[in-house]
Design a protein around this motif. Structure first.
Motif, PDB file in Angstrom:
ATOM      1  N   GLU A 117      11.875   2.859   3.793  1.00 23.57           N
ATOM      2  CA  GLU A 117      10.524   3.403   2.977  1.00 23.57           C
ATOM      3  C   GLU A 117      10.605   3.036   1.648  1.00 23.57           C
ATOM      4  O   GLU A 117      11.713   2.354   1.199  1.00 23.57           O
ATOM      5  CB  GLU A 117      10.723   4.939   2.951  1.00 23.57           C
ATOM      6  N   LYS A 118       9.415   2.729   1.203  1.00 26.00           N
ATOM      7  CA  LYS A 118       9.327   2.181  -0.114  1.00 26.00           C
ATOM      8  C   LYS A 118       9.723   2.944  -1.424  1.00 26.00           C
ATOM      9  O   LYS A 118       9.332   4.128  -1.387  1.00 26.00           O
ATOM     10  CB  LYS A 118       7.682   1.698  -0.196  1.00 26.00           C
ATOM     11  N   ASP A 157       8.886   2.974  -5.491  1.00 21.55           N
ATOM     12  CA  ASP A 157       8.212   2.060  -6.235  1.00 21.55           C
ATOM     13  C   ASP A 157       9.383   1.915  -7.534  1.00 21.55           C
ATOM     14  O   ASP A 157      10.173   2.741  -8.165  1.00 21.55           O
ATOM     15  CB  ASP A 157       7.088   2.820  -7.024  1.00 21.55           C
TER      16      ASP A 157
END
Lengths: 480, 241
Positions: A106-107, A109
């Motif tokens: 998952e990303k 930020d």
């Protein structure tokens, strides 16, 4: 009455044969290999001293000063053994009460914006990571090293800062985003250069030697360095610590307005200071109208400094960050003024801990230099000439850097291959960001900027007391 | 009222700008654009405001009809500024080219860290005049304050009046010329006898700003160079710092 002092030091009594007496003595003495003239069991202090106060280092320090009649100088950073470390903090990832993010998928930020908070700036700085490369001047570093840092930062989507020695053509060319520093000495500061900058930074002090100006010894004042700093070649440059045209914070507010006018309100204004009274200093700095406050802890590096300042002044980064964040919270400036922390950041774990403690971004100096090639195991004979070895070198002040990073010698400087070194800097910055975001995801954060003190626990009473982070196990901060 | 253009030919325009309580950014933009275009600008009601005429370029001329605050003409790279009054701290700081004339007195740190151009103060200048100066010239017709020329790297500070204490403290290659009396020299400052041609160069500078310095007993203050090198064994040199 027998008197202990007058009793002969033999166990055998009258009438015992001398040979038997000697044999017994051997047995009593264990035969442990100690000096025969010395009783067994006490050789350590005889041979080594072991006085915690008059250590071999303390004695050598006195001998050096007695010979030279001055304090000692060196580069790198503090050797004080009693500083707290980021290693005393650990993250508490999500388990039952919180949900983690997929660390490998998952990303998270990592974008970091500086200078947007007050709405005074037309072009805030946008970085791809919460990390940039700290102010290190051309003069302290070679031109090749500066170029490589700039190129590495550009590849990684971040920036560097010029340091106090003026703006080098190569670094302006290589950097996408460049912070231009106005130190009290104001080397090479004029309209033309200020307008080439993506941010301007007023330097109040640095973590390695807060309250004292920059130092660059004659070995490094080459023709080019001298020209950029308007100095005679080869002199020992000792810069001022106070600015030439303002004194207190109220004047500084006017100065910052001048810089905004000179840059037509295009770029952010940073204020950099060494951490000494981080709560009050940050509150006052926020009031001057700066967009970004850079707080440099006492682990911060330097090209050269009186050694006693490195080891005896300042606040460790780990303790400075929570105090500065508290000041911004208390004055309502959180989100408006961004906080950049620096000083001794080595790894992505250190980055994540600094963010969790309250920094919006971190700077790396020494670590970036090491990625460039500092202390790498090449040219070993040149380390030996300096009386040191790879992994232990701190001889930046001599200008004889074996790997060409902190030198102005043309032949040594050639040892920095700009493309290869920039690639190492790029990869290191990428790795740091991966590490920080991996920790953030384990803590369930979709942005590294969502890390918070609650994600941390302190392993030691000191770390808990310094930072206000709950002591592990007890789950509450140490308090008086 | 904002910028007011008078006259018709592009070469000879006179622009009037009112400072008063208008936003600084607007005032400066009008001054900057007009000076860059080579016009003459008259700024009325400057009201000692800070940061007026910062960052000028070009060949134009601006006159302030009154006193100005801090950093007037700061970080400029061109233009000619005349202050018909007094000026505050840091007048012409970081100047790299251009000319500034203060008809009254100037505050602390005139021409701090300047890299070029000329600053001319008709009255007195405050302390730390020409501090950290890199190049260019400062002419003060009156007296100069303490620590004038502190750590000046280059350029000239020429004072026709008297100097207060610590003149030329910790100089690099900057030079302070004093026509009157020196109260006390700064650390590592020495007075040397000027060469005739150096005096001629100073006279030329003074003539260029319409000042007559003939007949003055010039003291040329330069670095003793004892502080240039760190390896000083003489403890007294350390105590001076």
């Amino acid at each position: 009455m027998a008197d202990d002092l007058n009793t002969p030091a033999t166990a055998a009594g009258p009438g015992v044969a001398p040979e038997a007496d000697a044999r017994l003595e051997d047995l009593v003495a264990f035969g442990d290999g100690a000096d025969p003239a010395r009783p067994a069991g006490v050789p350590g202090s005889y041979a080594r001293g072991d006085s915690p106060r008059w250590s071999p280092e303390a004695i050598a320090d006195i001998q050096a000063k007695a010979q030279m009649g001055r304090y000692q100088l060196r580069g790198f950073s503090t050797f004080n053994k009693h500083l707290p470390s980021f290693d005393e903090l650990v993250f508490q990832p999500a388990t039952m009460t919180r949900l983690p993010l997929e660390g490998y998928r998952e990303k998270c930020d990592t974008q970091t914006v500086l200078g947007d908070g007050l709405g005074k700036v037309e072009e805030p700085i946008v970085l791809d990571m919460p990390i940039y490369i700290a102010a290190m001047s051309f003069g302290a570093l070679s031109a090749n090293a500066k170029a490589a840092l700039g190129r590495g930062a550009r590849k990684a989507g971040t920036m560097t800062c010029t340091g106090e020695g003026g703006m080098l053509e190569e670094e302006r060319e290589e950097n996408r985003t460049l912070v231009y520093q106005l130190s009290p000495a104001r080397y090479m500061i004029d309209l033309d250069h200020i307008r080439k900058a993506d941010a301007v930074e007023l330097v109040v002090g640095q973590g390695a030697k807060p309250g004292t100006g920059g130092l660059l010894l004659g070995m490094k004042i080459s023709e080019r360095v001298a020209r950029m700093r308007s100095l005679p070649e080869g002199v020992d440059q000792r810069s001022t610590s106070r600015h030439p045209d303002f004194l207190g914070a109220d004047d500084m507010t006017i100065k910052i307005e001048e810089l905004r006018e000179a840059t037509d309100h295009r770029v952010p204004v940073f204020v950099k200071m060494g951490a000494t009274r981080p709560y009050y200093d940050t509150a006052v700095a926020a009031k001057t109208g700066a967009d970004v406050i850079v707080l440099d802890g006492m682990e911060g590096g330097t090209g050269a400094s009186p050694e006693l300042l490195l080891d005896n002044t300042g606040v460790p980064t780990m303790a400075a960050i929570p105090a500065a964040r508290r000041a911004l919270d208390d004055t309502g400036m959180t989100g408006k003024v961004k906080l950049v922390a620096a000083g001794g950041i080595r790894s992505g774990a250190d980055v994540a801990k600094a963010l969790a403690l309250g920094a919006d971004c971190v700077m790396i100096g020494s670590a970036a230099m090491i990625a460039l090639g500092c202390n790498s195991p090449r040219y070993v004979e040149d380390y030996q000439k300096l009386g040191t070895e790879p992994g232990a070198c701190h001889h930046c002040h001599t200008g004889l850097c074996p790997v060409g990073v902190t030198t102005q010698d043309p032949l040594l400087s050639e040892r920095v291959d700009v493309e290869a070194a920039s690639e190492r800097v790029h990869r290191f910055l990428t790795a740091l960001t991966m590490e920080a975001s991996l920790l953030a995801k384990a803590c369930g954060k979709s942005s590294v900027h969502n890390l918070e003190p609650e994600d941390l626990r302190a392993l030691t009473l000191e770390a808990s007391a310094f930072t206000g982070v709950p002591l592990i196990g007890a789950d509450r901060p140490f308090s008086w | 009222m904002s910028a007011l253009l008078q006259g018709s030919s592009a070469e000879a325009q006179v622009v009037t700008v009112e400072a008063a309580d208008r936003p600084l950014r607007e005032v400066n933009r009008e001054i900057r654009e007009a000076v860059a275009a080579g016009h003459r600008v008259e700024v009325v009601e400057p009201l000692s405001r800070h940061n007026l005429a910062v960052g000028l370029t070009g060949e134009g001329h601006v006159t302030f009809r009154g006193s100005v605050g801090y950093y007037c003409g700061g970080l400029s790279a061109g233009g000619a500024i005349e202050v018909d009054g007094n000026s505050g701290w840091g007048t012409g700081e970081g100047l790299s080219a251009g000319h500034i004339t203060v008809n009254g007195n100037a505050g602390m740190s005139v021409g701090a860290a300047m890299r070029g151009g000329t600053i001319h103060v008709r009255g007195n200048a405050g302390p730390r005049c020409g501090v950290a100066q890199k190049a260019g010239d400062i002419v003060v017709e009156g007296d100069i304050g303490y620590s004038t020329g502190f750590m000046s790297h280059g350029g000239r500070i020429v004072c026709l009046g008297n100097s207060r204490g610590s003149v030329g403290d910790s100089l690099w290659e900057g030079v302070v010329w004093v026509g009157g009396e020196i109260e006390r020299l700064g650390i590592d400052a020495v007075v040397v006898t000027p060469e005739a041609e150096e005096v001629a160069e100073v006279d030329e500078l003074l003539a260029s700003v319409g000042v007559d310095g003939s007949g003055l007993d010039w003291k040329k203050v330069v670095a003793g160079q004892k502080l240039w090198y760190f390896e000083a064994r003489d403890a007294k040199q350390w105590l001076m710092i």
